[in-house]
Design a protein around this motif. Sequence first.
Motif, PDB file in Angstrom:
ATOM      1  N   SER A 169       4.343   1.401   6.157  1.00 36.35           N
ATOM      2  CA  SER A 169       4.910   1.538   4.818  1.00 36.35           C
ATOM      3  C   SER A 169       3.894   1.156   3.735  1.00 36.35           C
ATOM      4  CB  SER A 169       6.177   0.691   4.683  1.00 36.35           C
ATOM      5  OG  SER A 169       5.889  -0.654   4.989  1.00 36.35           O
ATOM      6  N   ARG A 170       3.131   0.078   3.955  1.00 36.38           N
ATOM      7  CA  ARG A 170       2.191  -0.382   2.909  1.00 36.38           C
ATOM      8  C   ARG A 170       1.057   0.618   2.698  1.00 36.38           C
ATOM      9  NH1 ARG A 170       6.589  -3.231   3.974  1.00 36.38           N
ATOM     10  NH2 ARG A 170       6.434  -5.488   3.565  1.00 36.38           N
ATOM     11  N   THR A 171       0.542   1.195   3.817  1.00 41.71           N
ATOM     12  CA  THR A 171      -0.525   2.180   3.637  1.00 41.71           C
ATOM     13  C   THR A 171       0.030   3.432   2.964  1.00 41.71           C
ATOM     14  OG1 THR A 171      -0.219   2.892   5.904  1.00 41.71           O
ATOM     15  CG2 THR A 171      -2.011   1.354   5.505  1.00 41.71           C
ATOM     16  N   GLY A 172       1.301   3.725   3.237  1.00 39.52           N
ATOM     17  CA  GLY A 172       1.955   4.865   2.555  1.00 39.52           C
ATOM     18  C   GLY A 172       2.081   4.606   1.058  1.00 39.52           C
ATOM     19  N   TRP A 173       2.524   3.399   0.698  1.00 39.81           N
ATOM     20  CA  TRP A 173       2.621   3.047  -0.737  1.00 39.81           C
ATOM     21  C   TRP A 173       1.242   3.170  -1.388  1.00 39.81           C
ATOM     22  CZ3 TRP A 173       5.323  -2.383   0.080  1.00 39.81           C
ATOM     23  CH2 TRP A 173       6.622  -2.173   0.605  1.00 39.81           C
ATOM     24  N   ALA A 174       0.241   2.646  -0.654  1.00 44.67           N
ATOM     25  CA  ALA A 174      -1.123   2.653  -1.208  1.00 44.67           C
ATOM     26  C   ALA A 174      -1.553   4.078  -1.533  1.00 44.67           C
ATOM     27  CB  ALA A 174      -2.091   2.027  -0.208  1.00 44.67           C
ATOM     28  N   GLU A 175      -1.299   4.973  -0.585  1.00 44.19           N
ATOM     29  CA  GLU A 175      -1.730   6.359  -0.776  1.00 44.19           C
ATOM     30  C   GLU A 175      -1.062   6.959  -2.007  1.00 44.19           C
ATOM     31  OE1 GLU A 175      -1.476   8.252   2.999  1.00 44.19           O
ATOM     32  OE2 GLU A 175      -3.047   9.686   2.462  1.00 44.19           O
ATOM     33  N   GLY A 176       0.226   6.653  -2.145  1.00 46.67           N
ATOM     34  CA  GLY A 176       0.962   7.163  -3.293  1.00 46.67           C
ATOM     35  C   GLY A 176       0.404   6.652  -4.624  1.00 46.67           C
ATOM     36  N   LEU A 177      -0.269   5.491  -4.563  1.00 44.84           N
ATOM     37  CA  LEU A 177      -0.819   4.905  -5.797  1.00 44.84           C
ATOM     38  C   LEU A 177      -2.308   5.191  -5.957  1.00 44.84           C
ATOM     39  CD1 LEU A 177       1.074   1.513  -5.529  1.00 44.84           C
ATOM     40  CD2 LEU A 177       1.371   3.197  -7.340  1.00 44.84           C
ATOM     41  N   GLY A 178      -2.822   6.065  -5.090  1.00 48.27           N
ATOM     42  CA  GLY A 178      -4.231   6.459  -5.242  1.00 48.27           C
ATOM     43  C   GLY A 178      -5.216   5.479  -4.626  1.00 48.27           C
ATOM     44  N   LEU A 179      -4.733   4.581  -3.743  1.00 51.92           N
ATOM     45  CA  LEU A 179      -5.659   3.673  -3.051  1.00 51.92           C
ATOM     46  C   LEU A 179      -5.967   4.249  -1.671  1.00 51.92           C
ATOM     47  CD1 LEU A 179      -4.043   0.177  -3.708  1.00 51.92           C
ATOM     48  CD2 LEU A 179      -6.282   0.931  -4.500  1.00 51.92           C
ATOM     49  N   ARG A 180      -7.128   3.906  -1.132  1.00 53.84           N
ATOM     50  CA  ARG A 180      -7.460   4.370   0.219  1.00 53.84           C
ATOM     51  C   ARG A 180      -6.580   3.621   1.217  1.00 53.84           C
ATOM     52  NH1 ARG A 180     -11.877   3.562   2.859  1.00 53.84           N
ATOM     53  NH2 ARG A 180     -12.300   1.633   1.771  1.00 53.84           N
ATOM     54  N   PRO A 181      -5.848   4.367   2.093  1.00 52.10           N
ATOM     55  CA  PRO A 181      -4.993   3.675   3.065  1.00 52.10           C
ATOM     56  C   PRO A 181      -5.784   2.751   3.990  1.00 52.10           C
ATOM     57  CG  PRO A 181      -4.850   6.087   3.323  1.00 52.10           C
ATOM     58  CD  PRO A 181      -5.732   5.825   2.146  1.00 52.10           C
ATOM     59  N   GLU A 182      -7.027   3.115   4.337  1.00 53.05           N
ATOM     60  CA  GLU A 182      -7.823   2.254   5.243  1.00 53.05           C
ATOM     61  C   GLU A 182      -8.061   0.892   4.591  1.00 53.05           C
ATOM     62  OE1 GLU A 182      -9.153   5.126   3.976  1.00 53.05           O
ATOM     63  OE2 GLU A 182      -8.503   6.424   5.612  1.00 53.05           O
ATOM     64  N   PHE A 183      -8.267   0.898   3.276  1.00 56.04           N
ATOM     65  CA  PHE A 183      -8.511  -0.355   2.556  1.00 56.04           C
ATOM     66  C   PHE A 183      -7.291  -1.258   2.664  1.00 56.04           C
ATOM     67  CE2 PHE A 183      -7.742  -2.252  -1.778  1.00 56.04           C
ATOM     68  CZ  PHE A 183      -8.510  -3.385  -1.579  1.00 56.04           C
ATOM     69  N   VAL A 184      -6.104  -0.662   2.418  1.00 58.76           N
ATOM     70  CA  VAL A 184      -4.887  -1.474   2.424  1.00 58.76           C
ATOM     71  C   VAL A 184      -4.551  -1.904   3.862  1.00 58.76           C
ATOM     72  CG1 VAL A 184      -2.428  -1.412   1.869  1.00 58.76           C
ATOM     73  CG2 VAL A 184      -4.106  -0.526   0.255  1.00 58.76           C
ATOM     74  N   GLN A 185      -4.870  -1.034   4.820  1.00 56.20           N
ATOM     75  CA  GLN A 185      -4.693  -1.393   6.232  1.00 56.20           C
ATOM     76  C   GLN A 185      -5.517  -2.659   6.557  1.00 56.20           C
ATOM     77  OE1 GLN A 185      -3.324   0.558   9.077  1.00 56.20           O
ATOM     78  NE2 GLN A 185      -4.161  -0.833  10.617  1.00 56.20           N
ATOM     79  N   GLU A 186      -6.789  -2.666   6.145  1.00 54.28           N
ATOM     80  CA  GLU A 186      -7.654  -3.825   6.419  1.00 54.28           C
ATOM     81  C   GLU A 186      -7.119  -5.089   5.734  1.00 54.28           C
ATOM     82  OE1 GLU A 186     -11.787  -3.153   5.408  1.00 54.28           O
ATOM     83  OE2 GLU A 186     -11.757  -1.305   6.574  1.00 54.28           O
TER      84      GLU A 186
END
Length: 368
Positions: free
Chosen positions: A329-346
């Motif tokens: 869910s968090r990487t999905g939110w990140a993507e929706g906000l224009g952040l790289r999902p890998e960054f939020v995953q880390e």
Amino acid sequence: MTSLLPGLAAARAATPPRPLLILGPCSAESAEQVLETARAARALGADVLRAGVWKPRSRPGAFEGAGEAALEWLAAAKADTGLPLAVEVATPAHAEAALRAGVDVPWLGARTVVDPFRVQELADALRGTGVPVLVKNPVAPDVELWSGAVERLRRAGVGQVGAVHRGFSTYTPGGAGTVQYRNPPLWQVAIEFRRRHPDVPLIGDPSHMGGRRDLIGPLSQRMLDLAYDGLMIETHPDPDRALSDARQQLTPAALGEVLAALVMREAGSAAATYAPRADELRRRIDAADRELVEALAARMRIVTEIGAHKKAHGVTIHQPERWAEIFASRTGWAEGLGLRPEFVQELYERIHLESIRTQTDAPGASSD
Ligand code: PEP
Ligand code: MN
């Protein structure tokens, strides 16, 4: 007498400051190749000529350098061009031979810097000579080993000690061909090194980091953007036929294009329009960071509560399905906000570890 890295003071004093340039072939292969490359390097504005004389090869059977004969070729190139020489030394005998031949800047290679015994032997061999020495980062991403090597050399009273960031070895399951970089930069290790040693000039080696010609330009630019003091780049008159590191060496002409395209940015700007806007943006970043840290603290307080609640009900702290759901869910939110999902995953991998630690330490809780 202790000496400074040749060319560094002039590079820093230039307006705008320019990087110290250490250029030359991976390996010295013949008198002609060394002389041709040295002349081309000087024409490109090199401050120092580099070349490998003894090559540390990970696997046996590869070209291991021309040895002492190469020192004569280099001495002749120095006499012809006036360029100071930088050569890797891996044993006290190398160091002594190199200094006898007039090498100005010995350097310790990435495979040597992992071994404090060898570093100490080299520091002892160079003790009191006053020559400046470069220390490549160790192949392992261990800032203590890198720092320790710098400290050993300084205690031995050599000249100025500089550091070279050439990237780190990592295991690549699909083989070297599947990764972008031959030695991934792990920029944060170099940034931490510089935090600890702000007075040690930092030189980037995009050749060994990238391992591919097309990466030399982008990596060099990145290094300049991070305010590195210099660049060490491999160049060879006929790279495809080079006896070592063929894929990453550039012809002098191609290297000239790379260097001409580099954009120098300064650490600050005196322009009247710069400081007020930069200050305002930094205040907004500070406020955003304050909110981030407060949000983390609030999250961890809730985590402590759930830790105690789980304990009271005899439930394990770590619940894999719950974390799989959080990562998704968090990487999905990140993507929706224009952040790289890998960054939020880390980021969430770190947060997860801290959550487990917080719950383990929670009053009355016990770990699974
Ligand atoms: C080199 O610069 O030729 C070399 C062998 O580098 P490293 O020690 O970074 O692998
Ligand atoms: Mn090389």
